[in-house]
Design an enzyme around this catalytic site. Structure first.
Site, PDB file in Angstrom:
ATOM      1  N   ASP A 116     -14.346 -43.217 -29.647  1.00  0.00           N
ATOM      2  CA  ASP A 116     -13.380 -43.729 -30.624  1.00  0.00           C
ATOM      3  C   ASP A 116     -12.146 -44.334 -29.937  1.00  0.00           C
ATOM      4  O   ASP A 116     -11.356 -45.026 -30.568  1.00  0.00           O
ATOM      5  CB  ASP A 116     -12.910 -42.601 -31.557  1.00  0.00           C
ATOM      6  CG  ASP A 116     -13.620 -42.639 -32.907  1.00  0.00           C
ATOM      7  OD1 ASP A 116     -14.112 -43.721 -33.291  1.00  0.00           O
ATOM      8  OD2 ASP A 116     -13.670 -41.589 -33.583  1.00  0.00           O
TER       9      ASP A 116
ATOM     10  N   LYS B 295     -22.621 -44.126 -39.588  1.00  0.00           N
ATOM     11  CA  LYS B 295     -22.670 -44.079 -38.126  1.00  0.00           C
ATOM     12  C   LYS B 295     -24.038 -43.601 -37.651  1.00  0.00           C
ATOM     13  O   LYS B 295     -24.616 -44.153 -36.721  1.00  0.00           O
ATOM     14  CB  LYS B 295     -21.545 -43.173 -37.592  1.00  0.00           C
ATOM     15  CG  LYS B 295     -20.166 -43.823 -37.752  1.00  0.00           C
ATOM     16  CD  LYS B 295     -19.004 -42.862 -37.551  1.00  0.00           C
ATOM     17  CE  LYS B 295     -17.705 -43.537 -37.988  1.00  0.00           C
ATOM     18  NZ  LYS B 295     -16.525 -42.676 -37.871  1.00  0.00           N
TER      19      LYS B 295
ATOM     20  N   GLN C 282     -15.004 -36.711 -36.752  1.00  0.00           N
ATOM     21  CA  GLN C 282     -14.608 -37.493 -37.925  1.00  0.00           C
ATOM     22  C   GLN C 282     -13.271 -36.993 -38.463  1.00  0.00           C
ATOM     23  O   GLN C 282     -13.095 -35.799 -38.691  1.00  0.00           O
ATOM     24  CB  GLN C 282     -15.703 -37.392 -39.002  1.00  0.00           C
ATOM     25  CG  GLN C 282     -15.467 -38.247 -40.225  1.00  0.00           C
ATOM     26  CD  GLN C 282     -15.447 -39.746 -39.917  1.00  0.00           C
ATOM     27  OE1 GLN C 282     -16.289 -40.250 -39.182  1.00  0.00           O
ATOM     28  NE2 GLN C 282     -14.473 -40.445 -40.461  1.00  0.00           N
TER      29      GLN C 282
END
Ligand code: NAP
Length: 279
Positions: A121, A54, A98
């Protein structure tokens, strides 16, 4: 048996990243910059790989990335404190925690603490709700990537029988909502589904997110269907494979995504698109 097409997610994700890179450069010229904050708790090796990918994608496109690496034994309060601080920072427009988080931290409370306007997300209930009632908002990256892959490959969804195998909050459910938004006729299957094969064999478009290596063979697939494989596994020889047995299924399809090189690279491209608030 027919000639099938391989849906090249690597190539299509690269095209998206090039477009985003141009857009980031334009923004920078106008004095604006996007910034993604990535928080990792502990050092699970798989998570570290994802986080690094990422950060690399951000650097490539020209999105600033802030990296928070917290020790495994961090408390929920410590993590929430950082999320709160990032929510309030005007220069940060994306926050990503995460997953998975260590046991002592409640994942749901953490995801709820992220400002929905920075939830790149698309996991916050506000964004999930917006998707389900057709309002704009961030959409979970993997299913969004599947839709974008179809769009750019020229697969029409409208009016098609779409079957989604799997109903997780991250993949299956938002996938079904998105296919519905594209005017597909959508069926969702899961572990309690009866006569699974009968249902998957109805699909013009079959999206597989069952989380089991090579679960789907040709007996689950209608001749000439489009098959999208979301699964990622390492097989006995440490090679990456999907939820679909590619070699057996591909000859019966019109088009199919490979693993690796299908849906996987699209996920990160869509995360970047979310950070840029574009597409
Ligand atoms: P998950 O949370 O494990 O969900 C699996 C789903 O499949 C569940 O809904 C489950 O049903 C259903 N299922 C399991 N066994 C079944 C069976 N025998 N028959 C019918 N349905 C069955 O998995 P996920 O997070 O959605 O991920 C799915 C796969 O995609 C995994 O391989 C994961 O590694 C991969 N993935 C890839 C990306 C990417 O970037 N490409 C991103 C995320 C995930 P129940 O709900 O009834 O338990």
């Amino acid at each position: 048996m027919s000639m099938y097409q391989i849906i090249d997610g690597k190539k299509i994700s690269q095209e998206i990243k090039e477009e985003l890179k141009l857009k980031a450069a334009e923004m920078k010229a106008a004095g604006e910059e996007r910034c993604l904050a990535v928080i990792q708790v502990g050092n699970d090796p798989a998570s570290s790989v994802y986080v690094n990918n990422k950060k690399k994608a951000c650097a490539y496109i020209g999105i600033k990335s802030l990296s928070y690496e917290l020790p495994e034994e961090s408390t929920e309060e410590e993590l929430l404190e950082i999320v709160k601080e990032l929510n309030n920072r005007e220069d940060v427009n994306g926050i990503l925690v995460q997953l998975p988080l260590p046991k002592q931290i409640n994942e749901e409370r953490v995801l709820l603490a992220i400002d929905p306007r920075k939830d790149v997300d698309g996991f916050h209930p506000v964004n999930v709700g917006n998707l389900s009632i057709g309002r704009p908002g961030y959409v979970s990256c993997t299913p969004a990537g599947v839709i974008e892959l179809c769009r750019r490959f020229g697969i029409e969804i409208e009016g098609k029988e779409c079957v989604v195998l799997g109903r997780s909050n991250i993949v299956g459910k938002p996938m079904a909502m998105l296919l519905l938004r594209e005017n597909g006729t959508v069926t969702v299957c899961h572990s309690r589904t009866k006569n699974l094969k009968e249902i998957t064999r109805r699909a013009d478009i079959l999206v597989v997110a069952v989380g089991k290596p090579r679960f789907i063979d040709e007996s689950y697939v209608k001749e000439g269907a489009v098959v999208i494989d979301v699964g990622i596994h390492r097989n006995e020889d440490n090679k990456i494979c999907g939820d679909v047995d590619f070699d057996r299924v591909a000859p019966h399809t019109l088009a199919i995504t490979p693993v690796p090189g299908g849906v996987g690279p699209m996920t990160i491209a869509m995360l970047m698109a979310n950070c840029m608030q574009s597409l």
